[in-house]
Design an enzyme around this catalytic site. Structure first.
Site, PDB file in Angstrom:
ATOM      1  N   HIS A  32       0.841  -1.202   0.000  1.00  0.00           N
ATOM      2  CA  HIS A  32       0.000   0.000   0.000  1.00  0.00           C
ATOM      3  C   HIS A  32       0.878   1.255   0.000  1.00  0.00           C
ATOM      4  CE1 HIS A  32      -3.566   2.363   1.704  1.00  0.00           C
ATOM      5  NE2 HIS A  32      -2.539   3.146   2.011  1.00  0.00           N
ATOM      6  N   GLU A  33       1.875   1.289   0.886  1.00  0.00           N
ATOM      7  CA  GLU A  33       2.746   2.471   0.985  1.00  0.00           C
ATOM      8  C   GLU A  33       3.662   2.608  -0.237  1.00  0.00           C
ATOM      9  OE1 GLU A  33       2.096   4.689   3.164  1.00  0.00           O
ATOM     10  OE2 GLU A  33       0.648   3.394   4.180  1.00  0.00           O
ATOM     11  N   GLU A  54      -6.285   6.699  -0.878  1.00  0.00           N
ATOM     12  CA  GLU A  54      -6.184   5.484  -0.077  1.00  0.00           C
ATOM     13  C   GLU A  54      -6.816   4.292  -0.789  1.00  0.00           C
ATOM     14  OE1 GLU A  54      -4.718   4.908   3.253  1.00  0.00           O
ATOM     15  OE2 GLU A  54      -3.700   6.528   2.210  1.00  0.00           O
TER      16      GLU A  54
END
Length: 373
Positions: free
Chosen positions: A142-143, A193
């Site tokens: 995700h990051e 996100e």
């Protein structure tokens, strides 16, 4: 599986067999709402001026020194299992330069990717202690997705402006101007996100692990007390439940947040994982980075507009249904307005009755389908 791809002078392949995406463009996994929110943000009055000013003023070197001096840098010697995950994620998404990663002492489960010139990934001890290996792999992916998409720049500015807004709250109108940009940044970041969640799934390639991680973030380390289907049912209830008042409250609840609600993230990710787009990516059909320069901004905007149109038509939220009714000219709209907020429930509208109904009362028959087809 090795193809000579190197990170920091060391050839590396994922710790277990997973598909790799050479040259993948961030457009592959970016949510249409992410791109359109960023376009809207850039059009916000004063944003360009603030962005250019802060790009030169933000103490990025100080930020890096802060994490270097007061956090633990992930490496082969420290948090080695996180270092393996980080290098795996960069290998799978073909990010050549592995960003520095730090573990920060904080019981609150959190992770972020910040930095103007070069991204830095920070995870808290609360998150490391909460998640198992596959769940954490999705978070690291995700990051890395944030890093590949260039989100770290806007995230850093958001953090700075949020702090600045508190300091200048006493200045007449000064805080209002800053908060307008902060609100725009938060709206974009919530959408980003959803993009990064998709990147995490491409890295972990384990939907159940992604779901478990989101459930733990919502309810703690009590998986034996939780159920994925029941958790997703909460998202369905949140989306469809209540009346127009609840729709307004949903908007007010989400405005101060930097992240979407966890159940909503889980439902969005599951929907994407079951889509044809995701399967095509896994089969190796996806946009390449070297094609980004030829991408039409107009096409991206059209795609985002189509997404929002489909979302509004298929949404079960009372406010979204009202928007659809206004666009479709629903015959009972006037009656629902007269009945007030209680008239905007998710119950099916009653058909018009009596001989006095005019031609406009049948307009609802031509209303677009609400299943997004």
């Amino acid at each position: 599986m090795s193809d000579g791809h190197e990170h920091n002078g060391h050839e590396h392949v994922p710790s277990r067999q997973r598909r790799r995406f050479p040259g993948i463009s961030s457009r592959t996994y970016e949510h249409p709402a992410d791109r359109s929110a960023l376009v809207a943000l850039r059009k916000l009055s004063g944003f360009d001026t603030v962005f250019k000013a802060l790009s030169g003023l933000l103490p990025e070197r100080s930020l890096r020194l802060l994490f270097l001096s007061d956090s633990v840098r992930v490496s082969d010697q420290q948090f080695a299992h996180l270092n393996v995950m980080l290098r795996d994620a960069c290998y799978i998404l073909d990010l050549e330069k592995v960003p520095p990663m730090y573990v920060n002492q904080d019981p609150q489960p959190n992770a972020m990717c910040i930095g103007l010139d070069e991204p830095i990934i920070v995870v808290t001890t609360g998150l490391v202690e909460l998640l198992d290996e596959e769940e954490m792999r999705a978070v690291v992916g995700h990051e890395v997705g944030h890093a590949l998409s260039g989100h770290s720049v806007y995230r850093t500015i958001l953090l700075f402006l949020t702090s600045l807004a508190v300091r200048v709250a006493w200045i007449p109108l000064g805080n209002l101007a800053i908060m307008a940009i902060v609100t725009g940044l938060r709206e974009w970041f919530r959408k980003s996100e959803l993009s990064a969640d998709r990147a995490g799934l491409l890295v972990g390639q384990d939907l159940q692990a992604s779901m478990r991680g989101l459930m733990k973030i919502a309810g703690g380390n009590h998986l034996h007390e939780m159920n994925v289907d029941a958790f997703l049912a909460q998202a369905e209830e949140y989306e469809a439940g209540g009346d127009l008042r609840d729709s307004v409250l949903k908007i007010l609840n989400v405005l101060p947040r930097s992240h979407p609600f966890t159940t909503v993230r889980a439902a969005e990710l599951k929907k994407w994982a079951e889509s044809r787009d995701y399967q095509r990516i896994m089969d190796g059909h996806y946009p390449r980075r070297d094609e980004d320069k030829d991408t039409s901004v107009r096409d991206s905007w059209r795609e985002s507009a189509n997404h929002y149109s489909t979302h509004v038509k298929s949404s079960k939220d009372p406010l979204m249904k009202l928007v659809t009714d206004l666009a479709g000219g629903a015959g009972d709209l006037g009656d629902r307005v007269r009945r007030g907020f209680g008239g905007f429930t998710n119950a099916s509208p009653k058909p018009p009755q009596g001989p006095e109904t005019g031609p406009s009362d049948s307009a609802g028959d031509d209303q677009p389908p609400r299943d997004g087809s």
